[in-house]
Motif scaffolding. Structure first.
Motif, PDB file in Angstrom:
ATOM      1  N   ASP A 174      36.751 -24.181  -1.883  1.00 57.34           N
ATOM      2  CA  ASP A 174      36.079 -23.053  -2.372  1.00 57.34           C
ATOM      3  C   ASP A 174      35.049 -23.041  -3.028  1.00 57.34           C
ATOM      4  O   ASP A 174      33.996 -22.128  -3.197  1.00 57.34           O
ATOM      5  CB  ASP A 174      36.914 -21.926  -2.830  1.00 57.34           C
ATOM      6  CG  ASP A 174      38.066 -21.432  -1.748  1.00 57.34           C
ATOM      7  OD1 ASP A 174      37.972 -21.663  -0.593  1.00 57.34           O
ATOM      8  OD2 ASP A 174      39.207 -20.989  -2.512  1.00 57.34           O
ATOM      9  N   LEU A 175      34.841 -24.294  -3.718  1.00 49.31           N
ATOM     10  CA  LEU A 175      33.771 -24.488  -4.643  1.00 49.31           C
ATOM     11  C   LEU A 175      32.282 -24.545  -3.980  1.00 49.31           C
ATOM     12  O   LEU A 175      32.193 -25.389  -2.897  1.00 49.31           O
ATOM     13  CB  LEU A 175      33.858 -25.836  -5.312  1.00 49.31           C
ATOM     14  CG  LEU A 175      33.046 -26.092  -6.472  1.00 49.31           C
ATOM     15  CD1 LEU A 175      33.119 -25.178  -7.508  1.00 49.31           C
ATOM     16  CD2 LEU A 175      33.107 -27.655  -6.957  1.00 49.31           C
ATOM     17  N   THR A 176      31.409 -23.891  -4.209  1.00 48.46           N
ATOM     18  CA  THR A 176      30.029 -23.880  -3.608  1.00 48.46           C
ATOM     19  C   THR A 176      29.052 -24.426  -4.550  1.00 48.46           C
ATOM     20  O   THR A 176      29.086 -24.477  -5.736  1.00 48.46           O
ATOM     21  CB  THR A 176      29.736 -22.250  -3.046  1.00 48.46           C
ATOM     22  OG1 THR A 176      29.407 -21.636  -4.401  1.00 48.46           O
ATOM     23  CG2 THR A 176      30.843 -21.676  -2.378  1.00 48.46           C
ATOM     24  N   ALA A 177      27.639 -24.705  -4.006  1.00 50.11           N
ATOM     25  CA  ALA A 177      26.768 -25.040  -4.922  1.00 50.11           C
ATOM     26  C   ALA A 177      26.047 -23.840  -5.860  1.00 50.11           C
ATOM     27  O   ALA A 177      25.895 -24.221  -6.875  1.00 50.11           O
ATOM     28  CB  ALA A 177      25.337 -25.435  -3.978  1.00 50.11           C
ATOM     29  N   ASP A 178      26.364 -22.723  -5.378  1.00 44.42           N
ATOM     30  CA  ASP A 178      26.146 -21.635  -6.182  1.00 44.42           C
ATOM     31  C   ASP A 178      26.856 -21.581  -7.613  1.00 44.42           C
ATOM     32  O   ASP A 178      26.486 -21.195  -8.619  1.00 44.42           O
ATOM     33  CB  ASP A 178      26.184 -19.967  -5.663  1.00 44.42           C
ATOM     34  CG  ASP A 178      24.935 -19.922  -4.581  1.00 44.42           C
ATOM     35  OD1 ASP A 178      23.942 -20.650  -4.621  1.00 44.42           O
ATOM     36  OD2 ASP A 178      25.249 -19.060  -3.789  1.00 44.42           O
ATOM     37  N   HIS A 179      28.422 -21.737  -7.286  1.00 50.64           N
ATOM     38  CA  HIS A 179      29.218 -21.805  -8.390  1.00 50.64           C
ATOM     39  C   HIS A 179      28.684 -22.853  -9.585  1.00 50.64           C
ATOM     40  O   HIS A 179      28.870 -22.646 -10.489  1.00 50.64           O
ATOM     41  CB  HIS A 179      30.610 -22.158  -7.731  1.00 50.64           C
ATOM     42  CG  HIS A 179      31.331 -21.070  -7.338  1.00 50.64           C
ATOM     43  ND1 HIS A 179      32.029 -21.351  -6.099  1.00 50.64           N
ATOM     44  CD2 HIS A 179      31.070 -19.832  -7.264  1.00 50.64           C
ATOM     45  CE1 HIS A 179      32.353 -20.270  -5.526  1.00 50.64           C
ATOM     46  NE2 HIS A 179      31.749 -19.213  -6.323  1.00 50.64           N
ATOM     47  N   VAL A 180      28.513 -24.171  -8.590  1.00 51.53           N
ATOM     48  CA  VAL A 180      27.961 -25.294  -9.889  1.00 51.53           C
ATOM     49  C   VAL A 180      26.715 -24.959 -10.509  1.00 51.53           C
ATOM     50  O   VAL A 180      26.697 -25.262 -11.596  1.00 51.53           O
ATOM     51  CB  VAL A 180      27.957 -26.564  -8.876  1.00 51.53           C
ATOM     52  CG1 VAL A 180      27.552 -27.678  -9.721  1.00 51.53           C
ATOM     53  CG2 VAL A 180      29.334 -26.830  -7.960  1.00 51.53           C
ATOM     54  N   ASP A 181      25.702 -24.508  -9.668  1.00 54.97           N
ATOM     55  CA  ASP A 181      24.562 -24.050 -10.385  1.00 54.97           C
ATOM     56  C   ASP A 181      24.650 -22.931 -11.564  1.00 54.97           C
ATOM     57  O   ASP A 181      24.063 -23.107 -12.645  1.00 54.97           O
ATOM     58  CB  ASP A 181      23.441 -23.292  -9.373  1.00 54.97           C
ATOM     59  CG  ASP A 181      22.745 -24.449  -8.564  1.00 54.97           C
ATOM     60  OD1 ASP A 181      22.687 -25.517  -9.019  1.00 54.97           O
ATOM     61  OD2 ASP A 181      22.424 -24.060  -7.407  1.00 54.97           O
ATOM     62  N   LYS A 182      25.419 -22.177 -11.271  1.00 51.61           N
ATOM     63  CA  LYS A 182      25.799 -20.888 -12.453  1.00 51.61           C
ATOM     64  C   LYS A 182      26.680 -21.826 -13.468  1.00 51.61           C
ATOM     65  O   LYS A 182      26.118 -21.555 -14.717  1.00 51.61           O
ATOM     66  CB  LYS A 182      26.598 -20.006 -11.883  1.00 51.61           C
ATOM     67  CG  LYS A 182      26.945 -18.775 -12.730  1.00 51.61           C
ATOM     68  CD  LYS A 182      27.727 -17.698 -12.179  1.00 51.61           C
ATOM     69  CE  LYS A 182      27.823 -16.542 -13.167  1.00 51.61           C
ATOM     70  NZ  LYS A 182      28.920 -15.463 -12.609  1.00 51.61           N
ATOM     71  N   TRP A 183      27.372 -22.745 -13.249  1.00 50.35           N
ATOM     72  CA  TRP A 183      28.267 -23.298 -14.445  1.00 50.35           C
ATOM     73  C   TRP A 183      27.249 -24.187 -15.123  1.00 50.35           C
ATOM     74  O   TRP A 183      27.248 -24.246 -16.336  1.00 50.35           O
ATOM     75  CB  TRP A 183      29.313 -24.161 -13.449  1.00 50.35           C
ATOM     76  CG  TRP A 183      29.912 -24.964 -14.525  1.00 50.35           C
ATOM     77  CD1 TRP A 183      30.575 -25.019 -15.574  1.00 50.35           C
ATOM     78  CD2 TRP A 183      30.150 -26.363 -14.398  1.00 50.35           C
ATOM     79  NE1 TRP A 183      31.280 -26.122 -16.208  1.00 50.35           N
ATOM     80  CE2 TRP A 183      30.672 -27.114 -15.414  1.00 50.35           C
ATOM     81  CE3 TRP A 183      29.268 -27.467 -13.527  1.00 50.35           C
ATOM     82  CZ2 TRP A 183      31.263 -28.370 -15.571  1.00 50.35           C
ATOM     83  CZ3 TRP A 183      29.543 -28.877 -13.836  1.00 50.35           C
ATOM     84  CH2 TRP A 183      30.443 -29.309 -14.718  1.00 50.35           C
ATOM     85  N   LEU A 184      26.410 -25.018 -14.452  1.00 51.94           N
ATOM     86  CA  LEU A 184      25.375 -25.848 -15.014  1.00 51.94           C
ATOM     87  C   LEU A 184      24.469 -25.120 -15.944  1.00 51.94           C
ATOM     88  O   LEU A 184      24.023 -25.531 -17.184  1.00 51.94           O
ATOM     89  CB  LEU A 184      24.743 -26.753 -14.199  1.00 51.94           C
ATOM     90  CG  LEU A 184      25.332 -27.852 -13.548  1.00 51.94           C
ATOM     91  CD1 LEU A 184      24.632 -28.734 -12.552  1.00 51.94           C
ATOM     92  CD2 LEU A 184      25.983 -28.876 -14.557  1.00 51.94           C
ATOM     93  N   ALA A 185      23.934 -24.002 -15.476  1.00 52.89           N
ATOM     94  CA  ALA A 185      23.074 -22.970 -16.239  1.00 52.89           C
ATOM     95  C   ALA A 185      23.736 -22.596 -17.264  1.00 52.89           C
ATOM     96  O   ALA A 185      23.067 -22.476 -18.559  1.00 52.89           O
ATOM     97  CB  ALA A 185      22.632 -21.750 -15.328  1.00 52.89           C
ATOM     98  N   GLY A 186      24.934 -21.960 -17.523  1.00 51.08           N
ATOM     99  CA  GLY A 186      25.590 -21.607 -18.562  1.00 51.08           C
ATOM    100  C   GLY A 186      25.638 -22.887 -19.606  1.00 51.08           C
ATOM    101  O   GLY A 186      25.613 -22.624 -20.701  1.00 51.08           O
ATOM    102  N   LYS A 187      26.009 -24.051 -19.174  1.00 55.11           N
ATOM    103  CA  LYS A 187      26.368 -25.078 -20.174  1.00 55.11           C
ATOM    104  C   LYS A 187      24.908 -25.515 -20.721  1.00 55.11           C
ATOM    105  O   LYS A 187      24.866 -25.906 -21.852  1.00 55.11           O
ATOM    106  CB  LYS A 187      26.912 -26.345 -19.324  1.00 55.11           C
ATOM    107  CG  LYS A 187      28.362 -26.003 -18.786  1.00 55.11           C
ATOM    108  CD  LYS A 187      29.215 -26.129 -20.018  1.00 55.11           C
ATOM    109  CE  LYS A 187      30.514 -26.046 -19.718  1.00 55.11           C
ATOM    110  NZ  LYS A 187      31.405 -25.852 -21.074  1.00 55.11           N
ATOM    111  N   ALA A 188      23.592 -25.290 -20.002  1.00 57.22           N
ATOM    112  CA  ALA A 188      22.444 -25.793 -20.483  1.00 57.22           C
ATOM    113  C   ALA A 188      22.077 -24.903 -21.651  1.00 57.22           C
ATOM    114  O   ALA A 188      21.154 -25.461 -22.383  1.00 57.22           O
ATOM    115  CB  ALA A 188      21.401 -25.647 -19.452  1.00 57.22           C
ATOM    116  N   ARG A 189      22.774 -23.851 -22.151  1.00 58.19           N
ATOM    117  CA  ARG A 189      22.544 -23.180 -23.127  1.00 58.19           C
ATOM    118  C   ARG A 189      22.958 -23.914 -24.279  1.00 58.19           C
ATOM    119  O   ARG A 189      22.405 -23.433 -25.587  1.00 58.19           O
ATOM    120  CB  ARG A 189      22.926 -21.579 -23.108  1.00 58.19           C
ATOM    121  CG  ARG A 189      22.346 -20.784 -21.954  1.00 58.19           C
ATOM    122  CD  ARG A 189      22.586 -19.192 -22.344  1.00 58.19           C
ATOM    123  NE  ARG A 189      23.979 -18.972 -21.747  1.00 58.19           N
ATOM    124  CZ  ARG A 189      24.392 -18.823 -20.845  1.00 58.19           C
ATOM    125  NH1 ARG A 189      23.455 -18.472 -19.807  1.00 58.19           N
ATOM    126  NH2 ARG A 189      25.642 -18.406 -20.404  1.00 58.19           N
TER     127      ARG A 189
END
Length: 323
Positions: free
Chosen positions: A53-68
């Motif tokens: 169920d993992l999508t590229a959108d999930h990963v993008d959102k996760w990485l964006a949050g971690k980038a903070r």
């Protein structure tokens, strides 16, 4: 067991599969770092989501949050961990595509900038550390530019304090930087394997270090663990990165105007480069001295011969600090 809990457990195990079986042959510290990154960032944040169920959108959102909160380098590492975990699942037909590979790593928080000692600071450090157990280590690192991972495995049979003055051409006192603490003992790159002439102050410091180590050997008696290493603990055992960092900062506290918490051993190498650059040593020669792979192009273009022992750094450091 509730269905959602059962799925979470199954997916978490799949993500752990790479950690358990996919790191064979890696150095223990590398495995430890990967496990910390995965448990802290990947499994904790994404462990409850099914891989299918993992999508590229999930990963993008996760990485964006971690980038903070994370540096770009750490973001690259956790992205790699997740991608390799998913790729392993693909090979075992658990999922059909690697959506993580579709995602770009965002820019994270700026990392801690490296610094370099000024000439005045370097002189203050060398004077303050006279007689300290870390004196020889600091001098050799600062005056040759050797990496801390190259100095920790340096052995006495790779140190020529007398040189070979009767050979033709004469060979000055030198160290052979041929090993590192990396897996297999190889240096960082092929160009990192080099033999460097020693400045006079480094020769003197290493002679003191050899006598100091002999006294430690005698004091330790049967507890001494012979390793042939130049820099060891008081009982002859190898020093790891944490040992060196603690001893370095403890020694640095003796230097007036220097905050030990702001400096790491690797910045002695940065200081070497900065000091040579400030004293008009060409960047191509500095690159050769520090073992940067990029010198291959420079050597090809300028046709400069490679000497068996690279002497420029020692000669420049003798000019800067005096023999």
């Amino acid at each position: 067991m509730p269905r959602s809990t059962r799925f979470a457990k199954i997916i978490s195990l799949r993500k752990r599969h790479w950690l358990t079986y996919g790191l064979a042959g890696k150095a223990p510290n590398t495995v430890k770092n990967y496990k910390i990154l995965c448990h802290t960032h990947v499994i904790r944040d994404l462990g409850k989501r099914r891989l299918s169920d993992l999508t590229a959108d999930h990963v993008d959102k996760w990485l964006a949050g971690k980038a903070r909160t994370l540096s770009t380098r750490t973001l690259q590492a956790i992205h790699s961990c997740l991608s390799r975990s998913v790729q392993r699942a693909i090979l075992r037909e658990k999922v059909h595509r690697n959506v993580v590979a579709l995602c770009e790593v965002p820019t994270g928080r700026p990392g801690r900038p490296s610094k370099a000692l000024t000439f005045a600071q370097a002189e203050a450090v060398l004077d303050a550390l006279e007689g300290d157990p870390m004196h020889a280590y600091v001098i050799v690192s600062l005056l040759t530019g050797a990496r801390t991972e190259e100095l920790r495995p340096l052995t006495w049979d790779h140190v020529g304090l007398e040189g070979r003055p009767d050979s033709k051409p004469p060979v000055p006192p030198h160290i052979a930087v041929w090993r590192s603490v990396r897996e297999g003992g190889d240096t960082k790159t092929r160009k990192s394997r080099r033999t460097l002439a020693l400045p006079a102050r480094a020769v003197a410091a290493l002679r003191v270090q050899r006598r100091r180590q002999q006294r430690q050997r005698e004091a330790a008696g049967v507890d001494w663990r012979e390793s042939g290493l130049v820099f060891t603990s008081e009982v002859g055992t190898p020093m790891d990165a944490a040992n060196v960092r603690r001893a370095f900062r403890r020694a640095l506290a003796k230097a007036e105007g220097i905050d030990p918490a702001e400096w790491t051993p690797r910045e002695l190498r940065h200081s070497f480069v900065s000091l040579l650059s400030d004293h008009d040593v060409p960047v191509e020669e500095i690159a050769r001295l520090v073992g940067h792979a990029a010198t291959a192009t420079t050597e090809k273009v300028y046709r400069k011969p490679i000497r068996p022992v690279i002497q420029t750094g020692a000669q420049a450091m003798d000019r800067i600090f005096g023999a």
